[in-house]
Write a protein that holds these residues in place. Structure first.
Motif, PDB file in Angstrom:
ATOM      1  N   TRP A 169       0.816  -1.224   0.000  1.00 20.00           N
ATOM      2  CA  TRP A 169       0.000   0.000   0.000  1.00 20.00           C
ATOM      3  C   TRP A 169       0.847   1.271   0.000  1.00 20.00           C
ATOM      4  CZ3 TRP A 169       1.091   2.406   4.655  1.00 20.00           C
ATOM      5  CH2 TRP A 169       1.562   1.571   5.680  1.00 20.00           C
ATOM      6  N   ALA A 170       2.143   1.147   0.186  1.00 25.59           N
ATOM      7  CA  ALA A 170       3.000   2.336   0.192  1.00 25.59           C
ATOM      8  C   ALA A 170       3.822   2.463  -1.088  1.00 25.59           C
ATOM      9  CB  ALA A 170       3.933   2.289   1.402  1.00 25.59           C
ATOM     10  N   THR A 173       2.445   5.050  -4.231  1.00 22.00           N
ATOM     11  CA  THR A 173       1.183   5.681  -3.852  1.00 22.00           C
ATOM     12  C   THR A 173       1.394   7.043  -3.205  1.00 22.00           C
ATOM     13  OG1 THR A 173       1.300   4.643  -1.680  1.00 22.00           O
ATOM     14  CG2 THR A 173       0.070   3.462  -3.385  1.00 22.00           C
ATOM     15  N   GLY A 174       2.643   7.325  -2.854  1.00 27.00           N
ATOM     16  CA  GLY A 174       2.915   8.566  -2.124  1.00 27.00           C
ATOM     17  C   GLY A 174       2.587   8.414  -0.643  1.00 27.00           C
ATOM     18  N   ARG A 175       1.994   7.269  -0.292  1.00 27.79           N
ATOM     19  CA  ARG A 175       1.617   7.033   1.102  1.00 27.79           C
ATOM     20  C   ARG A 175       2.706   6.179   1.762  1.00 27.79           C
ATOM     21  NH1 ARG A 175      -3.701   3.676   3.147  1.00 27.79           N
ATOM     22  NH2 ARG A 175      -2.942   3.513   5.283  1.00 27.79           N
ATOM     23  N   THR A 176       3.578   6.796   2.525  1.00 29.28           N
ATOM     24  CA  THR A 176       4.672   6.065   3.168  1.00 29.28           C
ATOM     25  C   THR A 176       4.174   5.442   4.457  1.00 29.28           C
ATOM     26  OG1 THR A 176       5.767   8.159   2.751  1.00 29.28           O
ATOM     27  CG2 THR A 176       7.146   6.375   3.561  1.00 29.28           C
ATOM     28  N   SER A 178       4.594   4.930   8.304  1.00 34.61           N
ATOM     29  CA  SER A 178       5.257   5.838   9.247  1.00 34.61           C
ATOM     30  C   SER A 178       6.607   5.215   9.611  1.00 34.61           C
ATOM     31  CB  SER A 178       4.403   6.027  10.508  1.00 34.61           C
ATOM     32  OG  SER A 178       4.427   4.840  11.276  1.00 34.61           O
ATOM     33  N   SER A 212       7.523   4.615  -1.467  1.00 29.45           N
ATOM     34  CA  SER A 212       7.436   6.079  -1.476  1.00 29.45           C
ATOM     35  C   SER A 212       8.539   6.777  -0.671  1.00 29.45           C
ATOM     36  CB  SER A 212       6.054   6.542  -1.013  1.00 29.45           C
ATOM     37  OG  SER A 212       5.052   6.045  -1.892  1.00 29.45           O
TER      38      SER A 212
END
Ligand code: PGA
Length: 248
Positions: A169-170, A173-176, A178, A212
């Motif tokens: 999911w990372a 997607t630009g969604r790292t 944490s 990402s």
């Protein structure tokens, strides 16, 4: 002491001409650091990149390999073919290969066995999809992938391995994840290796985070205790961005 490895994964980007242009620009920016840098490029770019990076310390990797020594496997590339041109690393089990090319834990395992018969260091990718994380199954999923991948490998072999934790999911997607989520899973992967082998083996394995990674988040990711490097997709295509990540 583990030397951090920051590897670019170019996926299916850049022609040879573009790869050489990247290398020329990147070499001007590159300063030898305590971090090992590598570019994992499409097969047709590997020879040109090896030549361009000669004497710089920048390593070159492939993104896939076949698990048989040789044979009637149209369109495939063997580990001996990669070794002959001096390839240093080979990504195995990237989530895009698992998703689009039927890569399974079993084929990943065979590929690792094959690569360990050469000097090429495998970069084993593992990671959960979003539904698995949302269901709280991420540790279970990664453990299964690790155990499947490492089946039958010796401690000596595994101590040379690089593992990349890449939550699907990372990726792109630009969604790292944490830094804490990434760190927690990298620690867990090391524990899985310790349970399968011993402390000496797990202490030597390099465990990267991927998904990402970019100049703006590289420092906080790389400063986490359990993270020994990064596998960088999109940001490795731009020399200045990739260099900034290496200089985290
Ligand atoms: P990304 O890709 O950095 O573009 O998210 C990472 C990877 O797929 O290895």
């Amino acid at each position: 002491m583990r030397i951090p490895l920051i590897a670019g994964n170019w996926k299916m980007f850049k022609t040879t001409k573009e790869a050489v242009a990247f290398a020329e620009e990147f070499k001007k920016l590159y300063k030898d650091t305590d971090v090992r840098a590598a570019i994992c490029a499409p097969y047709t770019q590997l020879t040109a990149l090896k030549a361009a990076f000669e004497g710089t310390g920048i390593a070159v990797g492939a993104q896939n390999v076949h698990f048989e020594v040789q044979g009637a496997y149209t369109g495939e590339i063997s580990s001996a073919m990669l070794e002959e041109i001096g390839v240093d690393y080979c990504i195995v089990g990237h989530s895009e290969r698992r998703q689009y090319f039927n890569e399974t834990d079993e084929t990943v395992n065979k590929k690792l066995h094959q690569l360990f018969s050469t000097e090429i260091v495998p970069i084993l990718c593992v990671g959960e999809v979003l539904e698995e994380r949302d269901a709280g199954k991420e540790f279970e999923v990664v453990k299964t992938q690790m155990e499947g991948a490492l089946a039958g490998l010796t401690g000596d072999q595994v101590s040379r391995l690089v593992v990349a934790y890449e939550p699907v999911w990372a990726i792109g997607t630009g969604r790292t994840a944490s830094p804490e989520q990434a760190n927690e899973m990298c620690a867990y992967i090391r524990k899985v290796i310790e349970d399968l082998y011993d402390e000496e083996v797990c202490d030597r394995v390099i465990i990267q985070y991927g998904g990402s990674v970019k100049p703006s988040n590289a420092t906080e990711i790389m400063n986490m205790d359990e993270i020994d490097g990064a596998l960088v997709g999109g940001a490795s295509l731009i020399p200045a961005d990739f260099m900034e990540i290496i200089n985290f």
